[in-house]
Design a protein around this motif. Structure first.
Motif, PDB file in Angstrom:
ATOM      1  N   VAL A 354       0.925  -1.267  -0.031  1.00 20.03           N
ATOM      2  CA  VAL A 354       0.110   0.233  -0.086  1.00 20.03           C
ATOM      3  C   VAL A 354       0.781   1.151   0.003  1.00 20.03           C
ATOM      4  O   VAL A 354       1.887   1.304   0.702  1.00 20.03           O
ATOM      5  N   LYS A 355       0.494   2.064  -1.000  1.00 21.74           N
ATOM      6  CA  LYS A 355       1.472   3.307  -1.094  1.00 21.74           C
ATOM      7  C   LYS A 355       1.062   4.611  -0.856  1.00 21.74           C
ATOM      8  O   LYS A 355       1.875   5.537  -0.965  1.00 21.74           O
ATOM      9  N   THR A 356      -0.356   4.703  -0.569  1.00 22.30           N
ATOM     10  CA  THR A 356      -0.956   6.050  -0.301  1.00 22.30           C
ATOM     11  C   THR A 356      -1.968   5.799   0.835  1.00 22.30           C
ATOM     12  O   THR A 356      -2.412   4.796   1.181  1.00 22.30           O
ATOM     13  N   ILE A 357      -2.250   6.871   1.495  1.00 22.02           N
ATOM     14  CA  ILE A 357      -3.082   7.001   2.725  1.00 22.02           C
ATOM     15  C   ILE A 357      -4.622   6.533   2.056  1.00 22.02           C
ATOM     16  O   ILE A 357      -5.307   5.941   2.612  1.00 22.02           O
ATOM     17  N   ILE A 647       1.046   6.172  -8.819  1.00 24.42           N
ATOM     18  CA  ILE A 647       0.458   5.688 -10.022  1.00 24.42           C
ATOM     19  C   ILE A 647       0.166   4.298  -9.868  1.00 24.42           C
ATOM     20  O   ILE A 647      -0.841   3.702 -10.363  1.00 24.42           O
ATOM     21  N   ASP A 648       0.889   3.571  -9.102  1.00 18.44           N
ATOM     22  CA  ASP A 648       0.652   2.023  -9.023  1.00 18.44           C
ATOM     23  C   ASP A 648      -0.737   1.743  -8.363  1.00 18.44           C
ATOM     24  O   ASP A 648      -1.450   0.954  -8.880  1.00 18.44           O
ATOM     25  N   LEU A 668      -4.638  13.735  -6.030  1.00 20.33           N
ATOM     26  CA  LEU A 668      -4.084  15.066  -5.113  1.00 20.33           C
ATOM     27  C   LEU A 668      -3.323  14.722  -3.911  1.00 20.33           C
ATOM     28  O   LEU A 668      -2.332  15.276  -3.755  1.00 20.33           O
ATOM     29  N   GLU A 669      -3.655  13.676  -3.195  1.00 23.52           N
ATOM     30  CA  GLU A 669      -2.746  13.205  -1.995  1.00 23.52           C
ATOM     31  C   GLU A 669      -1.374  12.982  -2.475  1.00 23.52           C
ATOM     32  O   GLU A 669      -0.247  13.215  -1.849  1.00 23.52           O
ATOM     33  N   VAL A 670      -1.224  12.148  -3.635  1.00 24.43           N
ATOM     34  CA  VAL A 670       0.362  11.770  -4.147  1.00 24.43           C
ATOM     35  C   VAL A 670       0.937  12.972  -4.622  1.00 24.43           C
ATOM     36  O   VAL A 670       2.135  13.245  -4.176  1.00 24.43           O
ATOM     37  N   MET A 671       0.279  13.833  -5.301  1.00 28.27           N
ATOM     38  CA  MET A 671       0.777  15.335  -5.523  1.00 28.27           C
ATOM     39  C   MET A 671       1.179  16.057  -4.308  1.00 28.27           C
ATOM     40  O   MET A 671       2.493  16.427  -4.274  1.00 28.27           O
ATOM     41  N   HIS A 672       0.411  16.440  -3.471  1.00 26.82           N
ATOM     42  CA  HIS A 672       0.792  16.688  -2.414  1.00 26.82           C
ATOM     43  C   HIS A 672       2.039  16.325  -1.338  1.00 26.82           C
ATOM     44  O   HIS A 672       2.719  17.106  -0.945  1.00 26.82           O
ATOM     45  N   ARG A 673       2.034  14.937  -1.357  1.00 27.77           N
ATOM     46  CA  ARG A 673       2.994  14.304  -0.427  1.00 27.77           C
ATOM     47  C   ARG A 673       4.401  14.466  -1.475  1.00 27.77           C
ATOM     48  O   ARG A 673       5.614  14.888  -0.757  1.00 27.77           O
ATOM     49  N   ALA A 674       4.201  14.543  -2.458  1.00 29.66           N
ATOM     50  CA  ALA A 674       5.449  14.325  -3.435  1.00 29.66           C
ATOM     51  C   ALA A 674       6.220  15.847  -3.500  1.00 29.66           C
ATOM     52  O   ALA A 674       7.390  15.923  -3.321  1.00 29.66           O
ATOM     53  N   PHE A 675       5.341  16.897  -3.482  1.00 33.61           N
ATOM     54  CA  PHE A 675       5.887  18.302  -3.580  1.00 33.61           C
ATOM     55  C   PHE A 675       5.654  19.062  -2.429  1.00 33.61           C
ATOM     56  O   PHE A 675       6.213  20.459  -2.205  1.00 33.61           O
ATOM     57  N   LYS A 676       5.094  18.695  -1.228  1.00 39.41           N
ATOM     58  CA  LYS A 676       4.841  19.448   0.084  1.00 39.41           C
ATOM     59  C   LYS A 676       4.013  20.520  -0.390  1.00 39.41           C
ATOM     60  O   LYS A 676       4.691  21.543   0.061  1.00 39.41           O
ATOM     61  N   PHE A 677       3.135  20.640  -1.052  1.00 41.08           N
ATOM     62  CA  PHE A 677       2.242  21.800  -1.418  1.00 41.08           C
ATOM     63  C   PHE A 677       1.849  22.635  -0.299  1.00 41.08           C
ATOM     64  O   PHE A 677       1.440  21.978   0.843  1.00 41.08           O
TER      65      PHE A 677
END
Length: 808
Positions: A354-357, A647-648, A668-677
């Motif tokens: 599991v890779k996202t919350i 993506i997986d 959105l969660e993935v983007m937010h975690r990746a770039f710490k928006f």
């Protein structure tokens, strides 16, 4: 039905009798709920007398100010000249209903509910006011489990030791014999009724039950009640004598007043070293004083806010799932730890990593992720602070109790194991936080327990003014913890409950929480003279019948909990080497086997989840595993890795049953975690309004979201350019003179971010939504070419989800 009584707006009917009705209403002036008791005198032959009686009740109650007596606000008449009284509205349940649900109660449990009511009637007694109709249906138990006495409609003010009524008023089952015979009223009337109520609470039986009033009266006059200890072994001879004296059929043999009854109970509690249960007013004052001290600490408000945010969420629909994921994702460190835990050996789940919350919530369930989040927030906050040894020891014990409780629930085939896990951890919340916030007082409590040989609850009450359990309940409510956790923080009575054949699910969780914590205590106290397993047998057998456990399960579940704790700690990194619980579990094994492999670096021991820990050693993993973990720690924040993992997860979801909202939340969660928006928003087209509007996001509130919208009518700005061309636009510095002209006015009014990215979601060359993310400072948002390609892939997956939805 009239919608108003006086100035009060009627909400609903609460109860109805032969003479009148009680309504829930709202006071439009003071904006508070009230209860209105009104009489319909047009239907009564004695209208004048009835009005006088209602007014008399108002005057009687208005003379008294006590936290356990329902307050009266005012009296009046409606347009039809029907009299009414306005009372405080108490949310809760009648004692009569609670007694049906609880059955037989222990002395301590019964007095927790009834003692404040006895004190309230003692207070009325001292004002020469006799209630004359005390019964379980006239005692409300509010949401804080505090009693409130109501209905003083036939109360009497005694001008002398005895008086008589003209007629027969009240409820026969709770009337003393002399009142039935002669209508004699003394201060003993109320103490008799309270004695009967206490008898019923302790035996689980209704007394003087009959087919009609004649049979009931005959029983009150002549039937001798059996000693309550016959039905409840928790009742000792001293307390039984108090009850039997209170309900003696002869007036001269009884307590002369409720004040005398109250004094007898206080003496009993003091003699037995039991907590002297305070009046609600004293208890609330002590709790509020401690909470004020805690709120003044810099960290407590932030801790409360974090826990309250998560606990207030309800698992009702996908909205609850997405809100939980959204709150967790705001805390990047918490997110990474949760993902490690759900992929660890501790959860022993199948189905890929599991890779996202968002995916974790869907795979493991709302309750599981909320449980992990709540426990991690608390443990992370406490385990590395000051008071190191004492506090760390308590944190490790709470964790062990939680995993032990979860395994007990699994073995007992209880559905929600996460409830058991959290309840096990939070059972001793009061003690845990007392050690953290009131360290000197907690050490003094331990000293008093040793010197005076008294219970922990009694010692805590002497020093803090409340027991650890009472403090824990107050804090749990402050944090908005679920009701089942609040309930399990209270002590569990094995004497009474072990004789019951069936427990409901919440009661089983309470039993498991209590058992896991008691066993943890025995293991902590383990020494070379006696194996904890031998000491635990009697305790274990008090719980096994209702929980479907066998004697052989004790050791295997305790050992399994130890392995689980070590697995869990490979992520939490708490130094457990000298913790009492680990030493207690390994003390006997150390005698039989001492095969630990020593490292050259100091005295650290290499361990896997099957090996032991001895005194002076630190729990670590082997060097190869440690290196791997360090690599994970270093790469877990790498945007490329986070984007690929996301993506997986999303690709896997698209092969299952999903909602489009879930997919967009996950993207959105993935983007937010990746770039710490600092802000991250999903917008969707609203065709009716012809606008692009914000739907949800991270780092934002509802006010921000409502303003994040713009017309679809083309203007020469970066947002319309992105939508018109279907292109991603990345701005590294909005303060640049060439760029600022292209930033729309609506955006500049609500956001001060100096770098952002816009990614429109296109379907058939038409924008149907967009992803937005920003950082406050210019050039803080750095996106590499590889990462941009992965962002495009994420965006295409969102579009694919929409297309598939329309094709269904």
């Amino acid at each position: 039905m009239a919608r108003k009584i006086g100035r009060f707006n009627i909400i609903k009917e609460l109860g109805k009798g032969t003479q009148g009705v009680v309504h829930l209403a709202i006071d439009p002036v003071l904006q508070r709920h009230v209860a209105i008791k009104s009489l319909h005198v047009a239907n009564l032959s004695n209208a004048v007398d009835t009005k006088d009686l209602l007014l008399k009740e108002a005057r009687t109650i208005s003379k008294m100010e006590h936290p356990n007596i329902v307050s009266i606000y005012e009296a009046g008449e409606d347009k039809q000249h029907n009299p009414y009284l306005v009372f405080e509205y108490v949310r809760g349940q009648l004692l009569s209903d609670m007694m049906k649900h609880k059955g037989i109660m222990s002395i301590k449990n019964a007095l927790e509910f009834l003692k404040p009511a006895i004190e309230a009637i003692s207070y009325a007694d001292q004002q020469n006011i006799i209630h004359c109709d005390l019964k379980p249906a006239n005692i409300l138990i509010n949401d804080d489990n505090s009693p409130k006495i109501m209905d003083f409609g036939i109360a009497r003010v005694l001008s002398e030791q005895k008086s008589k009524t003209e007629g027969f008023f009240g409820t026969p089952r709770y009337m003393p014999p002399e009142y039935i015979r002669e209508q004699t009223i003394t201060a003993s009337n109320d103490s008799y009724a309270l004695g009967i109520i206490l008898y019923e609470m302790l035996t689980g039986k209704s007394v003087f039950f009959g087919r009609d009033i004649k049979q009931i009266i005959n029983k009150v006059l002549h039937e001798m009640l059996a000693p309550p200890s016959r039905f409840n072994s928790d009742i000792d001879a001293q307390f039984e004598s108090i009850i039997l004296k209170a309900i003696d059929k002869k007036l001269d043999n009884r307590y002369h007043s409720t004040t005398e009854l109250n004094a007898a109970i206080d003496a009993y509690l003091e003699d037995h070293g039991t907590i002297v249960i305070q009046s609600s007013k004293q208890h609330d004052a002590a709790v509020e004083f401690l909470l004020r001290r805690m709120r003044r600490k810099k960290d407590f408000p932030a801790l409360t806010e974090s826990l309250f945010k998560i606990n207030k969420m309800v698992d009702e629909d996908e909205k609850g799932f997405n809100e939980l994921a959204g709150v967790i994702v705001e805390d990047f460190a918490l997110t990474n730890k949760i993902l490690k835990i759900v992929n660890s050996a501790y959860y022993r789940r199948s189905g890929g990593e599991v890779k996202t919350i968002s995916r974790a919530v869907m795979m493991l369930g709302f309750d599981a992720i909320r449980s992990i989040a709540v426990s991690l927030i608390l443990i992370d906050h406490l385990h590395d602070k000051s008071q190191a040894k004492q506090l760390r020891d308590r944190v490790v014990s709470c964790l062990y109790s939680g995993v032990f409780a979860k395994n007990l629930a699994d073995k007992s085939q209880i559905k929600n194991k996460e409830e058991a896990f959290l309840s096990g951890i939070f059972h001793n919340l009061g003690k845990l936080l007392a050690i953290f916030y009131f360290n000197e007082e907690s050490l003094e409590i331990e000293q008093i327990m040793e010197e005076e040989n008294i219970s922990e609850d009694n010692a805590a009450t002497q020093i803090l003014g409340v027991s650890y359990h009472q403090l824990g309940v107050a804090i749990a409510k402050e944090w908005g913890l679920p009701g089942y956790i609040v309930n399990t923080i209270n002590p569990y009575n094995t004497k009474v409950n072990s004789k019951r054949l069936h427990l409901n699910n919440e009661e089983k969780i309470h039993a498991i929480s209590s058992l896991s914590n008691e066993l943890t205590g025995l293991i902590e106290d383990n020494n070379n003279s006696e194996d904890w397993r031998k000491k635990s047998v009697n305790l274990w057998r008090q719980y096994t019948t209702q929980l479907n456990l066998k004697d052989k399960d004790l050791v295997s579940l305790a050992d399994q909990a130890k392995e689980d704790l070590i697995d869990l700690n490979s992520i939490l990194n708490i130094n457990m080497s000298k913790s009492s619980i680990i030493q207690g579990l390994t003390i006997d094994e150390a005698k039989a086997e001492d095969t630990h492999t020593q490292l050259t670096d100091e005295n650290a021991t290499v361990l896997n989840s099957r090996q032991n820990v001895s005194d002076g050693q630190a729990i670590v993993i082997n060097p190869g595993e440690q290196t791997q973990d360090m690599e994970v720690e270093q790469t877990v924040d790498d945007p490329e890795t986070i984007l690929k993992d996301g993506i997986d997860d999303i690709s896997a979801m698209l092969t299952e049953d999903y909602s489009v909202t879930d997919i967009f939340h996950l993207c959105l969660e993935v983007m937010h975690r990746a770039f710490k928006f600092d802000h991250a928003v999903v917008c969707m087209v609203n065709n009716k309004k012809n606008i692009m509007e914000g739907k949800f996001g991270h780092g934002i509130n509802n006010a921000f979201l409502s303003q994040f919208q713009f017309s679809l009518k083309y203007k020469a700005d970066v947002f319309h350019l992105a939508l018109d061309k279907g292109m991603d636009i990345f701005i590294s510095d909005t303060t640049d003179e060439k760029i600022i002209k292209k930033i729309p006015a609506w955006y500049q009014q609500i956001i001060e971010a100096e770098s952002f990215i816009i990614m429109p979601v296109m379907v058939k060359n038409k924008a149907i939504g967009l992803f937005y993310g920003d950082r406050f400072k210019s050039n803080e948002l750095i996106i590499k070419q590889k990462e941009l390609k992965l962002l495009k892939k994420l965006k295409f997956l969102a579009a694919e989800a929409l297309i598939k939805k329309y094709q269904r």
